[in-house]
Structure formats: structure tokens, C-alpha cells
Design a protein around this motif. Structure first.
Motif, PDB file in Angstrom:
ATOM      1  N   ARG A   1      -0.310   7.945   8.903  1.00 13.89           N
ATOM      2  CA  ARG A   1      -0.342   6.483   8.911  1.00 13.89           C
ATOM      3  C   ARG A   1      -1.413   5.957   7.965  1.00 13.89           C
ATOM      4  NH1 ARG A   1       0.100   5.570  15.144  1.00 13.89           N
ATOM      5  NH2 ARG A   1       2.311   5.882  15.402  1.00 13.89           N
ATOM      6  N   LEU A   2      -1.033   4.973   7.211  1.00  9.29           N
ATOM      7  CA  LEU A   2      -1.958   4.314   6.292  1.00  9.29           C
ATOM      8  C   LEU A   2      -2.428   3.019   6.934  1.00  9.29           C
ATOM      9  CD1 LEU A   2       0.032   4.840   2.975  1.00  9.29           C
ATOM     10  CD2 LEU A   2      -1.950   6.095   3.771  1.00  9.29           C
ATOM     11  N   ALA A   3      -3.510   3.092   7.674  1.00 15.91           N
ATOM     12  CA  ALA A   3      -4.057   1.926   8.356  1.00 15.91           C
ATOM     13  C   ALA A   3      -5.497   1.736   7.895  1.00 15.91           C
ATOM     14  CB  ALA A   3      -3.998   2.112   9.862  1.00 15.91           C
ATOM     15  N   VAL A   4      -5.754   0.644   7.217  1.00 16.21           N
ATOM     16  CA  VAL A   4      -7.092   0.368   6.708  1.00 16.21           C
ATOM     17  C   VAL A   4      -7.960  -0.172   7.831  1.00 16.21           C
ATOM     18  CG1 VAL A   4      -8.418  -0.970   5.033  1.00 16.21           C
ATOM     19  CG2 VAL A   4      -6.160  -0.118   4.432  1.00 16.21           C
ATOM     20  N   GLY A   5      -9.121   0.438   8.037  1.00 12.14           N
ATOM     21  CA  GLY A   5     -10.070  -0.010   9.036  1.00 12.14           C
ATOM     22  C   GLY A   5      -9.697   0.334  10.470  1.00 12.14           C
ATOM     23  N   ALA A   6      -8.656   1.151  10.653  1.00  4.65           N
ATOM     24  CA  ALA A   6      -8.253   1.535  12.004  1.00  4.65           C
ATOM     25  C   ALA A   6      -9.047   2.756  12.446  1.00  4.65           C
ATOM     26  CB  ALA A   6      -6.755   1.837  12.037  1.00  4.65           C
ATOM     27  N   PRO A   7      -9.349   2.848  13.729  1.00  8.68           N
ATOM     28  CA  PRO A   7     -10.098   4.019  14.210  1.00  8.68           C
ATOM     29  C   PRO A   7      -9.208   5.267  14.191  1.00  8.68           C
ATOM     30  CG  PRO A   7      -9.458   2.642  16.041  1.00  8.68           C
ATOM     31  CD  PRO A   7      -9.096   1.884  14.791  1.00  8.68           C
TER      32      PRO A   7
ATOM     33  N   ILE B   1      -3.111   0.130  16.712  1.00 11.14           N
ATOM     34  CA  ILE B   1      -2.892   0.869  15.463  1.00 11.14           C
ATOM     35  C   ILE B   1      -4.046   1.830  15.277  1.00 11.14           C
ATOM     36  CG2 ILE B   1      -2.672   0.681  12.973  1.00 11.14           C
ATOM     37  CD1 ILE B   1      -1.516  -2.091  13.344  1.00 11.14           C
ATOM     38  N   TYR B   2      -3.735   3.092  15.079  1.00 10.69           N
ATOM     39  CA  TYR B   2      -4.775   4.083  14.854  1.00 10.69           C
ATOM     40  C   TYR B   2      -4.299   5.070  13.795  1.00 10.69           C
ATOM     41  CZ  TYR B   2      -1.962   7.282  17.625  1.00 10.69           C
ATOM     42  OH  TYR B   2      -0.946   8.066  18.091  1.00 10.69           O
ATOM     43  N   SER B   3      -5.231   5.755  13.176  1.00 12.55           N
ATOM     44  CA  SER B   3      -4.907   6.785  12.200  1.00 12.55           C
ATOM     45  C   SER B   3      -4.915   8.132  12.897  1.00 12.55           C
ATOM     46  CB  SER B   3      -5.944   6.798  11.071  1.00 12.55           C
ATOM     47  OG  SER B   3      -5.906   5.584  10.374  1.00 12.55           O
ATOM     48  N   ASP B   4      -3.930   8.954  12.579  1.00 13.47           N
ATOM     49  CA  ASP B   4      -3.832  10.275  13.192  1.00 13.47           C
ATOM     50  C   ASP B   4      -4.851  11.206  12.531  1.00 13.47           C
ATOM     51  OD1 ASP B   4      -2.996  12.408  14.660  1.00 13.47           O
ATOM     52  OD2 ASP B   4      -1.093  12.669  13.617  1.00 13.47           O
ATOM     53  N   PRO B   5      -5.760  11.831  13.282  1.00  7.61           N
ATOM     54  CA  PRO B   5      -6.781  12.685  12.674  1.00  7.61           C
ATOM     55  C   PRO B   5      -6.273  14.068  12.258  1.00  7.61           C
ATOM     56  CG  PRO B   5      -7.095  12.617  15.030  1.00  7.61           C
ATOM     57  CD  PRO B   5      -5.988  11.656  14.710  1.00  7.61           C
ATOM     58  N   LEU B   6      -5.131  14.511  12.754  1.00  7.73           N
ATOM     59  CA  LEU B   6      -4.631  15.842  12.428  1.00  7.73           C
ATOM     60  C   LEU B   6      -4.303  16.005  10.947  1.00  7.73           C
ATOM     61  CD1 LEU B   6      -3.855  18.649  13.421  1.00  7.73           C
ATOM     62  CD2 LEU B   6      -1.569  17.752  13.871  1.00  7.73           C
TER      63      LEU B   6
ATOM     64  N   MET C   1       0.826  -1.197   0.000  1.00  7.18           N
ATOM     65  CA  MET C   1       0.000   0.000   0.000  1.00  7.18           C
ATOM     66  C   MET C   1       0.867   1.256   0.000  1.00  7.18           C
ATOM     67  SD  MET C   1      -3.394   0.873   1.109  1.00  7.18           S
ATOM     68  CE  MET C   1      -4.149   2.292   1.790  1.00  7.18           C
ATOM     69  N   GLU C   2       1.958   1.236   0.777  1.00 12.31           N
ATOM     70  CA  GLU C   2       2.833   2.394   0.829  1.00 12.31           C
ATOM     71  C   GLU C   2       3.503   2.634  -0.511  1.00 12.31           C
ATOM     72  OE1 GLU C   2       2.941   0.019   3.168  1.00 12.31           O
ATOM     73  OE2 GLU C   2       2.259   1.060   4.961  1.00 12.31           O
ATOM     74  N   LEU C   3       3.832   1.559  -1.228  1.00  6.36           N
ATOM     75  CA  LEU C   3       4.462   1.703  -2.535  1.00  6.36           C
ATOM     76  C   LEU C   3       3.511   2.354  -3.534  1.00  6.36           C
ATOM     77  CD1 LEU C   3       6.905   1.128  -4.339  1.00  6.36           C
ATOM     78  CD2 LEU C   3       5.844  -1.065  -4.901  1.00  6.36           C
ATOM     79  N   ILE C   4       2.250   1.972  -3.509  1.00 10.55           N
ATOM     80  CA  ILE C   4       1.261   2.563  -4.417  1.00 10.55           C
ATOM     81  C   ILE C   4       1.088   4.051  -4.137  1.00 10.55           C
ATOM     82  CG2 ILE C   4      -1.173   2.552  -5.068  1.00 10.55           C
ATOM     83  CD1 ILE C   4      -1.143  -0.478  -4.507  1.00 10.55           C
ATOM     84  N   VAL C   5       1.033   4.416  -2.867  1.00  6.31           N
ATOM     85  CA  VAL C   5       0.877   5.820  -2.504  1.00  6.31           C
ATOM     86  C   VAL C   5       2.124   6.605  -2.892  1.00  6.31           C
ATOM     87  CG1 VAL C   5       0.599   7.415  -0.560  1.00  6.31           C
ATOM     88  CG2 VAL C   5      -0.777   5.352  -0.685  1.00  6.31           C
ATOM     89  N   ALA C   6       3.309   6.046  -2.659  1.00  6.41           N
ATOM     90  CA  ALA C   6       4.549   6.742  -3.010  1.00  6.41           C
ATOM     91  C   ALA C   6       4.668   6.937  -4.520  1.00  6.41           C
ATOM     92  CB  ALA C   6       5.751   5.959  -2.483  1.00  6.41           C
ATOM     93  N   VAL C   7       4.306   5.934  -5.292  1.00  7.41           N
ATOM     94  CA  VAL C   7       4.360   6.058  -6.749  1.00  7.41           C
ATOM     95  C   VAL C   7       3.333   7.075  -7.239  1.00  7.41           C
ATOM     96  CG1 VAL C   7       3.932   4.798  -8.906  1.00  7.41           C
ATOM     97  CG2 VAL C   7       5.340   3.777  -7.140  1.00  7.41           C
TER      98      VAL C   7
END
Length: 112
Positions: A48-54, A63-68, A1-7
Motif C-alpha cells: 500500500r502506498l499511503a503517505v504519512g500512514a503508520p 489506512i495503514y502501511s503493511d510492514p512485511l 501516486m500509483e501512476l508514477i510508481v507504475a511508470v
């Protein structure tokens, strides 16, 4: 997933820089828009790229996604939309007044 976003960030940046180097006004505006999209994706990915994380801290969740960054990207989208609208209006005014949409074109009065 990180590779797709970086590309995708790299492709948006490359296309934006290519369009900004054109001699016409509207590709320059599109290049600026693509660069703002690349910046938005970069800032969004920094949270952070976390799928389905709050998006907030909860008990038992490691594991959580930063809302800022999400809030910053939302604000940046609104600002870039307004900036693009203003740039389009300025470009239209310059095209009507100058008779050409080239970036380095001389004015009509200078040619006479």
C-alpha cells in the motif's frame, strides 16, 4: 501516486531488459541491478502506498502501511548488493582471463 510508481517500475524494467541484451558484461550486470530495483519497488508498492500512514494497526486508524513488504525489500536490497558484488568480481575475472568483456567472445586459447 500509483501512476508514477507504475511508470517508474515499467521504465526500470524496460531499461534493465535493454541492458541485459547488450553484448558486454558490465551493461548486463547493470541491467540485472535495474531489474532488481524494479522488483523491489514493485514489492514495496504492494504494501500500500499511503503517505504519512503508520506501519502498524492502531485504534482509530483505517489506512495503514503493511510492514512485511518493507522488511522483504530491505532484505532484498542487501542480497542484491552482495549478488552484484559477486557478479562484478566474476566479470572482472572473466575479462582478465578472456581478454575481452564481450559475453559471447571466444577465449584466447581457442583463437590460436
Amino acid at each position: 501516486m500509483e501512476l508514477i510508481v507504475a511508470v517508474s517500475i515499467g521504465a526500470l524494467t524496460a531499461a534493465g531488459i535493454y541492458l541485459m541484451l547488450r553484448l558486454r558484461v558490465f551493461p548486463v550486470i547493470m541491467g540485472l541491478t535495474l531489474l532488481s530495483y524494479a522488483t523491489n519497488v514493485f514489492v514495496f508498492a504492494s504494501g500500500r502506498l499511503a503517505v504519512g500512514a503508520p506501519p502498524v494497526l492502531m485504534d482509530g486508524v483505517e489506512i495503514y502501511s503493511d510492514p512485511l513488504p518493507q522488511a522483504l525489500v530491505l532484505t532484498a536490497i542487501v542480497i542484491s548488493f552482495g549478488m552484484t558484488a559477486v557478479l562484478v568480481l566474476v566479470a572482472l575475472g572473466a575479462t582478465v582471463e578472456g581478454g575481452s568483456d564481450k559475453v559471447n567472445a571466444p577465449r584466447k586459447e581457442a583463437e590460436k
